[in-house]
Design an enzyme around this catalytic site. Structure first.
Site, PDB file in Angstrom:
ATOM      1  N   ASP A 236      -0.273   7.556 -20.191  1.00  0.00           N
ATOM      2  CA  ASP A 236      -0.169   6.818 -18.809  1.00  0.00           C
ATOM      3  C   ASP A 236       1.451   7.425 -18.435  1.00  0.00           C
ATOM      4  O   ASP A 236       2.277   6.816 -19.082  1.00  0.00           O
ATOM      5  CB  ASP A 236       0.153   5.309 -19.172  1.00  0.00           C
ATOM      6  CG  ASP A 236       0.357   4.662 -17.648  1.00  0.00           C
ATOM      7  OD1 ASP A 236       0.654   5.203 -16.940  1.00  0.00           O
ATOM      8  OD2 ASP A 236       0.147   3.361 -17.745  1.00  0.00           O
TER       9      ASP A 236
ATOM     10  N   LYS B  65       4.314   5.396  -6.762  1.00  0.00           N
ATOM     11  CA  LYS B  65       5.637   5.141  -7.451  1.00  0.00           C
ATOM     12  C   LYS B  65       6.182   6.672  -7.414  1.00  0.00           C
ATOM     13  O   LYS B  65       7.584   6.778  -8.016  1.00  0.00           O
ATOM     14  CB  LYS B  65       5.288   4.972  -8.836  1.00  0.00           C
ATOM     15  CG  LYS B  65       4.925   3.504  -9.117  1.00  0.00           C
ATOM     16  CD  LYS B  65       4.822   3.172 -10.562  1.00  0.00           C
ATOM     17  CE  LYS B  65       3.808   1.947 -10.983  1.00  0.00           C
ATOM     18  NZ  LYS B  65       4.020   0.661 -10.715  1.00  0.00           N
TER      19      LYS B  65
ATOM     20  N   GLN C 169       5.242   5.722 -15.042  1.00  0.00           N
ATOM     21  CA  GLN C 169       6.455   5.406 -14.636  1.00  0.00           C
ATOM     22  C   GLN C 169       7.213   6.819 -14.976  1.00  0.00           C
ATOM     23  O   GLN C 169       8.448   7.013 -14.537  1.00  0.00           O
ATOM     24  CB  GLN C 169       7.043   4.374 -15.776  1.00  0.00           C
ATOM     25  CG  GLN C 169       6.560   2.994 -15.494  1.00  0.00           C
ATOM     26  CD  GLN C 169       7.268   2.356 -14.071  1.00  0.00           C
ATOM     27  OE1 GLN C 169       8.199   2.716 -13.763  1.00  0.00           O
ATOM     28  NE2 GLN C 169       6.480   1.395 -13.621  1.00  0.00           N
TER      29      GLN C 169
ATOM     30  N   CYS D 163       3.069  -7.037 -16.021  1.00  0.00           N
ATOM     31  CA  CYS D 163       1.657  -6.722 -16.365  1.00  0.00           C
ATOM     32  C   CYS D 163       2.048  -5.833 -17.829  1.00  0.00           C
ATOM     33  O   CYS D 163       1.110  -5.097 -18.135  1.00  0.00           O
ATOM     34  CB  CYS D 163       1.184  -5.592 -15.391  1.00  0.00           C
ATOM     35  SG  CYS D 163       0.744  -6.467 -13.776  1.00  0.00           S
TER      36      CYS D 163
ATOM     37  N   HIS E  87       1.129  -0.913 -20.212  1.00  0.00           N
ATOM     38  CA  HIS E  87       0.744  -1.941 -18.943  1.00  0.00           C
ATOM     39  C   HIS E  87      -0.596  -2.501 -18.889  1.00  0.00           C
ATOM     40  O   HIS E  87      -1.421  -1.594 -19.487  1.00  0.00           O
ATOM     41  CB  HIS E  87       0.970  -0.951 -17.678  1.00  0.00           C
ATOM     42  CG  HIS E  87       0.820  -1.640 -16.372  1.00  0.00           C
ATOM     43  ND1 HIS E  87      -0.356  -1.979 -15.834  1.00  0.00           N
ATOM     44  CD2 HIS E  87       1.713  -2.127 -15.486  1.00  0.00           C
ATOM     45  CE1 HIS E  87      -0.120  -2.191 -14.249  1.00  0.00           C
ATOM     46  NE2 HIS E  87       1.105  -2.476 -14.068  1.00  0.00           N
TER      47      HIS E  87
END
Ligand code: PLP
Length: 406
Positions: free
Chosen positions: A199, A225, A202, A364, A122
């Site tokens: 990261d 999220k 998600q 993104c 991202h």
């Protein structure tokens, strides 16, 4: 037994209509809806318990401080971190990665040093590293995805050279749904003395995460999220990395002493929490994580695996729909384009008329879009409250759109 209807009843927004149709919310990858427990906690925090934290010696400040500080422990439990002092509370992933870029990477890297990235990051895990490229001559080394959208961990490890100072990879692609074998990457990079930033924006919402086992150096999540408030989040920082980091932002709370000609820092994690934090956002995040842990991350993962398999089957049956990413074990995130159809923006507008919320655009993730040769896709991303019936509604809406676009 996973009771999806009971879970749905906890999310007030799911009972509303959009454009005269029941809402089918499939934009969880962008931001997830909030359970009543979070909404109530935010209301209570403002209505009954609000004050600034850390600095007060009065009752309300003590309550707010206690509740805010308790979130650190909740995040640590949620992420499988045994020492909660390794958790920095912040406004989300973007802030977390920028903290690592400015606080850890910038002072340690010089021209020619390398950062290894996957092509499916991202922008939040790309742009801060471009700052280092532009300002300090740091080299970005990209690892491509395989044709099925998977990322070969060995290729990431092979990209590490004597000048590599950091590996920065996603745990789960927000476009392809690919789950990355970050444990193997962390183990291999660690053996070569190279820190890894993962990261988790998600991944953490879809599967149990255990950072003690993973062995990464930095792990970042974003609260909105995770069924929590926007502008909430957290970063895990391995203790040894704290010693190498200078502060990111300066202000109150992150200092111990300030004088006209010298200052000293507070101990981590406070050293990285400058100014008045998102007090209520953090409290809401803690409640959201407790809510998920109450349902059980294994149970959520199993429910979503079932939904994902069903969606894969149903979407795969539409021979004019091109779904991107077929990595084994992928999460229930489906990016697609339609043969002969107009732009994905037009497709998502038609779906919206049927009450189906999806995202359209580059998500993104421009380097990934370049790699797969597309400028945009529609993305349906599922969450803990979605159902097979909602996937049927998505498919019906897609069929309608296909008829319309001819
Ligand atoms: N990383 C990934 C994989 C994401 O999907 C997102 C958000 O879409 C981010 C980072 C950025 O998160 P935030 O904008 O909440 O900081």
């Amino acid at each position: 037994m996973y009771d999806v209807e009971k879970i749905r009843a906890d999310f007030p927004i799911l009972s509303r209509e959009v454009n005269g149709k029941p809402l089918v919310y499939l934009d969880n990858g962008a931001s997830a809806q909030k359970p009543k427990a979070v909404i109530d906690a935010v209301t209570t925090a403002y209505a009954e318990e609000y004050s600034n934290v850390h600095r007060g010696l009065h009752t309300l400040s003590n309550i707010a401080t206690e509740k805010y500080e308790a979130v650190r422990g909740t995040v640590a439990r949620f992420l499988g971190v045994s020492d909660e002092s390794q958790i920095v509370l912040n406004s989300g992933t973007t802030e977390g990665i920028n903290m690592v870029a400015y606080g850890w990477a910038m002072p340690r890297m010089e021209a020619g040093d390398e950062i290894v990235l996957s092509v499916m990051e991202h922008h939040a895990n790309i742009v801060p590293w471009h700052f280092l490229r532009e300002r300090q001559g740091v080299v970005l080394k990209w690892v491509d995805t395989e044709p099925d959208g998977s990322l070969d961990p060995q290729k990431v490890l092979d990209a590490i050279g004597p000048k590599t100072k950091l590996v920065a990879v996603t745990h789960l692609s927000n476009v392809l749904g690919t789950v990355v074998d970050v444990n193997t990457i962390c183990k291999g990079a660690r053996a070569q003395g190279v820190p890894v930033l993962v990261d988790g924006s998600q991944a953490a919402v879809h599967m149990p995460v255990n950072l003690d086992e993973m062995g990464c150096d930095f792990y970042v999540v974003t609260g909105h999220k995770l069924y929590g408030p926007s502008a909430s989040g957290a970063a895990f920082v391995r203790k040894e990395r704290y010693d190498e980091m200078r502060p990111f932002m300066g202000g109150g709370d992150m200092i111990r002493e300030v004088h006209k000609d010298w200052i000293s820092w507070n101990d981590p994690p406070m050293k990285f929490e400058a100014g008045t934090p998102g007090i209520v956002q953090a409290i809401g995040l803690g409640v959201a994580l407790d809510y998920m842990m109450g349902v059980g991350m294994q149970a959520i993962a199993a429910h979503e695996a079932d939904l994902g398999a069903y969606a894969q089957d149903r979407l795969g049956g539409l021979n004019w729909l091109n779904v991107q990413g077929h990595a084994p074990g992928k999460a229930a995130i489906f990016s697609f384009t339609m043969d002969g159809a107009a732009h994905p923006h037009d497709l998502s507008t038609i779906l919206d008329k049927k009450g189906v919320a999806v995202r359209a655009g580059h998500h993104c993730a421009n380097p990934l879009m370049d790699h797969i040769g597309l400028t945009a896709t529609c993305r349906a991303s599922l969450g803990m409250y979605n159902t097979r019936a909602e996937i049927d509604t998505l498919v019906e809406a897609l069929e309608l759109a296909h008829d319309l676009f001819g």
